[in-house]
Design a protein around this motif. Structure first.
Motif, PDB file in Angstrom:
ATOM      1  N   TRP A  95     -10.715 -21.240 -29.762  1.00 41.70           N
ATOM      2  CA  TRP A  95      -9.833 -20.848 -28.858  1.00 41.70           C
ATOM      3  C   TRP A  95      -8.428 -21.758 -29.315  1.00 41.70           C
ATOM      4  O   TRP A  95      -7.291 -21.398 -29.298  1.00 41.70           O
ATOM      5  CB  TRP A  95      -9.959 -21.152 -27.473  1.00 41.70           C
ATOM      6  N   ILE A  96      -8.778 -22.971 -29.707  1.00 44.76           N
ATOM      7  CA  ILE A  96      -7.473 -23.979 -29.961  1.00 44.76           C
ATOM      8  C   ILE A  96      -6.770 -23.676 -30.910  1.00 44.76           C
ATOM      9  O   ILE A  96      -5.460 -23.618 -31.272  1.00 44.76           O
ATOM     10  CB  ILE A  96      -8.016 -25.355 -29.903  1.00 44.76           C
ATOM     11  N   ALA A  97      -7.629 -23.017 -32.139  1.00 42.00           N
ATOM     12  CA  ALA A  97      -7.154 -22.960 -33.243  1.00 42.00           C
ATOM     13  C   ALA A  97      -6.271 -21.515 -33.297  1.00 42.00           C
ATOM     14  O   ALA A  97      -5.429 -21.367 -34.036  1.00 42.00           O
ATOM     15  CB  ALA A  97      -8.469 -22.503 -34.267  1.00 42.00           C
ATOM     16  N   MET A 107     -10.949 -33.144 -41.096  1.00 44.29           N
ATOM     17  CA  MET A 107     -10.874 -32.453 -42.386  1.00 44.29           C
ATOM     18  C   MET A 107     -11.119 -30.990 -42.756  1.00 44.29           C
ATOM     19  O   MET A 107     -10.236 -30.396 -43.458  1.00 44.29           O
ATOM     20  CB  MET A 107     -11.698 -33.508 -43.568  1.00 44.29           C
ATOM     21  N   ILE A 108     -12.023 -30.579 -42.198  1.00 40.41           N
ATOM     22  CA  ILE A 108     -12.260 -29.169 -42.183  1.00 40.41           C
ATOM     23  C   ILE A 108     -11.093 -28.336 -41.667  1.00 40.41           C
ATOM     24  O   ILE A 108     -10.379 -27.399 -41.903  1.00 40.41           O
ATOM     25  CB  ILE A 108     -13.621 -28.700 -41.451  1.00 40.41           C
ATOM     26  N   VAL A 109     -10.826 -28.797 -40.319  1.00 39.62           N
ATOM     27  CA  VAL A 109      -9.456 -28.085 -39.676  1.00 39.62           C
ATOM     28  C   VAL A 109      -8.308 -28.524 -40.435  1.00 39.62           C
ATOM     29  O   VAL A 109      -7.353 -27.384 -40.591  1.00 39.62           O
ATOM     30  CB  VAL A 109      -9.578 -28.661 -38.169  1.00 39.62           C
ATOM     31  N   TYR A 110      -7.970 -29.682 -40.804  1.00 43.17           N
ATOM     32  CA  TYR A 110      -6.905 -29.948 -41.702  1.00 43.17           C
ATOM     33  C   TYR A 110      -6.745 -29.000 -43.031  1.00 43.17           C
ATOM     34  O   TYR A 110      -5.604 -28.464 -43.238  1.00 43.17           O
ATOM     35  CB  TYR A 110      -6.929 -31.375 -42.038  1.00 43.17           C
ATOM     36  N   PHE A 148      -1.300 -39.340 -26.478  1.00 45.16           N
ATOM     37  CA  PHE A 148      -1.233 -38.382 -25.411  1.00 45.16           C
ATOM     38  C   PHE A 148      -2.120 -37.092 -25.632  1.00 45.16           C
ATOM     39  O   PHE A 148      -2.659 -36.392 -24.982  1.00 45.16           O
ATOM     40  CB  PHE A 148      -0.009 -37.950 -24.991  1.00 45.16           C
ATOM     41  N   LEU A 149      -2.329 -36.779 -26.963  1.00 47.71           N
ATOM     42  CA  LEU A 149      -2.983 -35.514 -27.416  1.00 47.71           C
ATOM     43  C   LEU A 149      -4.140 -35.874 -28.321  1.00 47.71           C
ATOM     44  O   LEU A 149      -4.161 -37.002 -29.085  1.00 47.71           O
ATOM     45  CB  LEU A 149      -2.098 -34.677 -28.298  1.00 47.71           C
ATOM     46  N   ASP A 150      -5.194 -35.058 -28.509  1.00 48.47           N
ATOM     47  CA  ASP A 150      -6.254 -35.180 -29.329  1.00 48.47           C
ATOM     48  C   ASP A 150      -6.140 -35.094 -30.734  1.00 48.47           C
ATOM     49  O   ASP A 150      -5.085 -34.432 -31.099  1.00 48.47           O
ATOM     50  CB  ASP A 150      -7.657 -34.682 -28.905  1.00 48.47           C
ATOM     51  N   ASP A 151      -7.063 -35.245 -31.628  1.00 50.18           N
ATOM     52  CA  ASP A 151      -6.849 -35.184 -33.128  1.00 50.18           C
ATOM     53  C   ASP A 151      -6.598 -33.546 -33.731  1.00 50.18           C
ATOM     54  O   ASP A 151      -5.770 -33.192 -34.226  1.00 50.18           O
ATOM     55  CB  ASP A 151      -7.917 -35.783 -33.964  1.00 50.18           C
ATOM     56  N   PHE A 152      -7.427 -32.818 -32.877  1.00 54.37           N
ATOM     57  CA  PHE A 152      -7.349 -31.492 -33.109  1.00 54.37           C
ATOM     58  C   PHE A 152      -5.903 -30.583 -32.878  1.00 54.37           C
ATOM     59  O   PHE A 152      -5.564 -30.014 -33.633  1.00 54.37           O
ATOM     60  CB  PHE A 152      -8.314 -30.808 -32.749  1.00 54.37           C
ATOM     61  N   ALA A 153      -5.629 -31.087 -31.810  1.00 49.64           N
ATOM     62  CA  ALA A 153      -4.278 -30.581 -30.991  1.00 49.64           C
ATOM     63  C   ALA A 153      -3.261 -30.906 -32.072  1.00 49.64           C
ATOM     64  O   ALA A 153      -2.132 -30.351 -32.470  1.00 49.64           O
ATOM     65  CB  ALA A 153      -4.047 -30.999 -29.682  1.00 49.64           C
ATOM     66  N   ILE A 154      -3.104 -32.334 -32.578  1.00 53.82           N
ATOM     67  CA  ILE A 154      -2.113 -32.774 -33.252  1.00 53.82           C
ATOM     68  C   ILE A 154      -2.179 -32.126 -34.646  1.00 53.82           C
ATOM     69  O   ILE A 154      -0.978 -31.787 -35.085  1.00 53.82           O
ATOM     70  CB  ILE A 154      -2.288 -34.485 -33.529  1.00 53.82           C
ATOM     71  N   ALA A 155      -3.217 -31.931 -35.381  1.00 51.69           N
ATOM     72  CA  ALA A 155      -3.303 -31.226 -36.340  1.00 51.69           C
ATOM     73  C   ALA A 155      -2.845 -29.817 -36.310  1.00 51.69           C
ATOM     74  O   ALA A 155      -1.953 -29.406 -37.198  1.00 51.69           O
ATOM     75  CB  ALA A 155      -4.677 -31.174 -36.952  1.00 51.69           C
ATOM     76  N   PHE A 156      -3.142 -28.997 -35.402  1.00 53.05           N
ATOM     77  CA  PHE A 156      -2.723 -27.490 -35.300  1.00 53.05           C
ATOM     78  C   PHE A 156      -1.124 -27.474 -34.924  1.00 53.05           C
ATOM     79  O   PHE A 156      -0.549 -26.687 -35.488  1.00 53.05           O
ATOM     80  CB  PHE A 156      -3.409 -27.012 -34.107  1.00 53.05           C
ATOM     81  N   ILE A 157      -0.671 -28.548 -34.156  1.00 53.59           N
ATOM     82  CA  ILE A 157       0.999 -28.644 -33.970  1.00 53.59           C
ATOM     83  C   ILE A 157       1.738 -29.022 -35.231  1.00 53.59           C
ATOM     84  O   ILE A 157       2.653 -28.186 -35.647  1.00 53.59           O
ATOM     85  CB  ILE A 157       1.082 -29.578 -32.705  1.00 53.59           C
ATOM     86  N   PRO A 173       1.082 -27.431 -39.982  1.00 55.51           N
ATOM     87  CA  PRO A 173       1.946 -26.327 -40.513  1.00 55.51           C
ATOM     88  C   PRO A 173       3.341 -26.500 -40.752  1.00 55.51           C
ATOM     89  O   PRO A 173       3.958 -25.988 -41.738  1.00 55.51           O
ATOM     90  CB  PRO A 173       1.582 -25.258 -39.621  1.00 55.51           C
ATOM     91  N   ILE A 174       3.746 -27.563 -40.265  1.00 58.66           N
ATOM     92  CA  ILE A 174       5.087 -27.878 -40.315  1.00 58.66           C
ATOM     93  C   ILE A 174       5.680 -28.947 -41.269  1.00 58.66           C
ATOM     94  O   ILE A 174       6.226 -28.989 -42.092  1.00 58.66           O
ATOM     95  CB  ILE A 174       5.836 -28.578 -38.910  1.00 58.66           C
ATOM     96  N   PHE A 175       4.538 -29.850 -41.325  1.00 59.80           N
ATOM     97  CA  PHE A 175       4.671 -31.390 -42.161  1.00 59.80           C
ATOM     98  C   PHE A 175       4.247 -30.827 -43.615  1.00 59.80           C
ATOM     99  O   PHE A 175       5.022 -31.416 -44.840  1.00 59.80           O
ATOM    100  CB  PHE A 175       3.969 -32.242 -41.589  1.00 59.80           C
ATOM    101  N   VAL A 176       3.026 -30.274 -43.865  1.00 59.80           N
ATOM    102  CA  VAL A 176       2.651 -30.170 -45.247  1.00 59.80           C
ATOM    103  C   VAL A 176       3.504 -29.437 -46.169  1.00 59.80           C
ATOM    104  O   VAL A 176       3.602 -29.986 -47.534  1.00 59.80           O
ATOM    105  CB  VAL A 176       1.196 -29.369 -45.219  1.00 59.80           C
ATOM    106  N   PRO A 177       4.373 -28.381 -45.960  1.00 62.46           N
ATOM    107  CA  PRO A 177       5.250 -27.896 -46.793  1.00 62.46           C
ATOM    108  C   PRO A 177       6.296 -28.854 -47.155  1.00 62.46           C
ATOM    109  O   PRO A 177       6.749 -28.748 -48.322  1.00 62.46           O
ATOM    110  CB  PRO A 177       5.766 -26.443 -45.996  1.00 62.46           C
TER     111      PRO A 177
END
Length: 440
Positions: free
Chosen positions: A292-294, A164-167, A341-350, A353-357
């Motif tokens: 680094w992922i961020a 949630m913090i990353v989100y 295939f990906l972890d939660d943080f990766a999916i959030a970062f990808i 930013p596209i979906f929320v707007p």
């Protein structure tokens, strides 16, 4: 410099990222290299300046201070042996009920989720403690493993949650509102698990037998067992209370949590030099990985959106006349697929930013969508073949338990989590009622 279509940009960037991950590159490097390659091809050397801007904007965000502190809080509480005491407490309190140890395991997972903020902590620690204890007492292995894996996934939803913090960092939503919004859905999901365990154990007592009468303890001993829960729960409530009631910011509350965890471990006589070195090293490694992922993901998304490809999804939605609720459903489906295939943080970062707007443009509450996202990540973590909690369980399960056993154990709980997701999707007030009540 090239001028490709948004569709070509999407294909180039995501295929290059996936190719690097397939050959074994870490996620941060896969995002960084594919972003740099695309920026150079489209903008020339000037495009690489986006990397500096992404690094600066990421590190300049005050909310990220709470990440290492919440990680430190969770690791101190986990490594100081509190999980052992909590399971012993639940064994004494609920062992006399058919399925009671399973119900107690869900409660412990919820408490550890609130302490640690990540899924793996509860799954691994209870896999080491609760799994052999429950198998020894005749519990059916599938319901034991499914309970631990699903209960561990509550770490995504019950605050304070690192995801949630990353989100919130990506979406610019309030961390406090996200934390509060996760409470009722988290309790709902825990209630669904508990109801399932009790019903299955009632229909088939051999699946979750009660503790024999000669092993049960007196009422006085049950009350004494509650002391194990007092300090950890008091610490979690203090941290959440500071955030919810505006006493401190989330970053300041995380400092209170980390300091309080040190005090709790010291009071219980569990704080020593080895534990401190272990948690500090683990915190540093995990925080470094996330930062680094961020940086890489912010850079990747800026290049992608800067090339106009971010409009591809929006244009598709407007041109296809899909209903707004169906759009959200498609987004949730994409989370489910990516989660294999990906972890939660990766999916959030990808994706965030596209979906929320788009979610905001469609008129939906972004806090509600955040909870749907987190619920989707919980489901993905249990979904065969590559759900992360499946492999956490494999790492601690006895050798006679196969990965196929673990897959079968997860399936009923995947369906239960999907049920919880559908309920929150159909009734947004489940997620929105408490934050609206407290913050308005």
């Amino acid at each position: 410099m090239l001028d490709p279509s948004p569709l070509a940009v999407t294909v180039i960037m995501f295929s290059s990222m996936l190719l690097m991950m397939v050959i074994g590159a870490p996620l941060a490097w896969a995002l960084m290299v594919s972003g740099m390659l695309s920026a150079y091809l489209m903008f020339g050397t000037g495009g690489l300046e986006l990397l500096l801007a992404a690094a600066y904007s990421t590190m300049d965000n005050f909310i990220l201070i709470s990440l290492p502190l919440f990680i430190l809080m969770g690791l101190i509480l986990e490594r100081s042996g509190i999980t052992d005491d909590l399971f012993d407490m639940m064994y004494k309190l609920m062992g006399f009920i058919p399925g009671g140890l399973g119900v107690g395991t869900v409660f412990i997972c919820a408490i550890i989720a609130a302490m640690a903020g990540v899924s793996g902590a509860a799954t691994v620690s209870l896999g080491l403690i609760a799994l052999p204890a429950m198998l020894k007492r005749g519990y059916e292995k599938k319901i034991v493993m499914g309970t631990i894996m699903a209960g561990g996934a509550l770490g995504f939803l019950i605050p304070p949650s690192l995801l949630m913090i990353v989100y919130a960092f990506l979406s610019r939503d309030s961390v406090g509102k996200l934390f509060v919004a996760g409470i009722v859905p988290g309790l709902l999901l825990a209630g669904i698990y508990i109801a399932y365990i009790l019903i299955r154990s009632w229909l088939n007592p051999q699946m979750g037998p009660a503790v024999p009468r000669d092993e049960r303890v007196s009422m006085g001993d049950k009350f004494k067992a509650l002391r194990h829960m007092l300090l950890p729960v008091l610490l979690v409530l203090t941290v959440l209370g500071c955030i919810i009631f505006g006493v401190t910011s989330p970053s300041e509350a995380s400092a209170i949590g980390a300091g309080g965890a040190l005090v709790v471990a010291a009071v219980r006589g569990r704080l020593n030099r080895n534990v401190l070195i272990d948690v500090l090293m683990s915190t540093t490694k995990l925080t470094g990985m996330l930062i680094w992922i961020a940086i890489a993901a912010v850079f990747f998304s800026r290049v992608y959106i800067g090339l106009g490809a971010g409009m591809l999804v929006s244009d598709f939605i407007h041109d296809s006349n899909i209903s707004p609720k169906m759009v959200i459903a498609m987004m949730l489906l994409s989370f489910f697929v990516l989660g294999m295939f990906l972890d939660d943080f990766a999916i959030a970062f990808i994706t965030v930013p596209i979906f929320v707007p788009i979610v905001s443009e469609l008129g939906f509450d972004t806090i509600w969508f955040a909870i749907l996202f987190v619920l989707s990540m919980q489901t993905a973590y249990l979904t065969p073949p590559f759900g992360y909690n499946l492999f956490y369980m494999r790492s601690v399960a006895p050798k006679h338990i196969t990965i196929y056993d673990i897959y079968k154990a997860a399936i009923p709980f995947v369906l239960l989590q999907t049920l919880g997701l559908i309920i929150v999707f159909l009734f947004p007030e489940i997620a929105l009622w408490l934050p609206n009540k407290l913050f308005n």
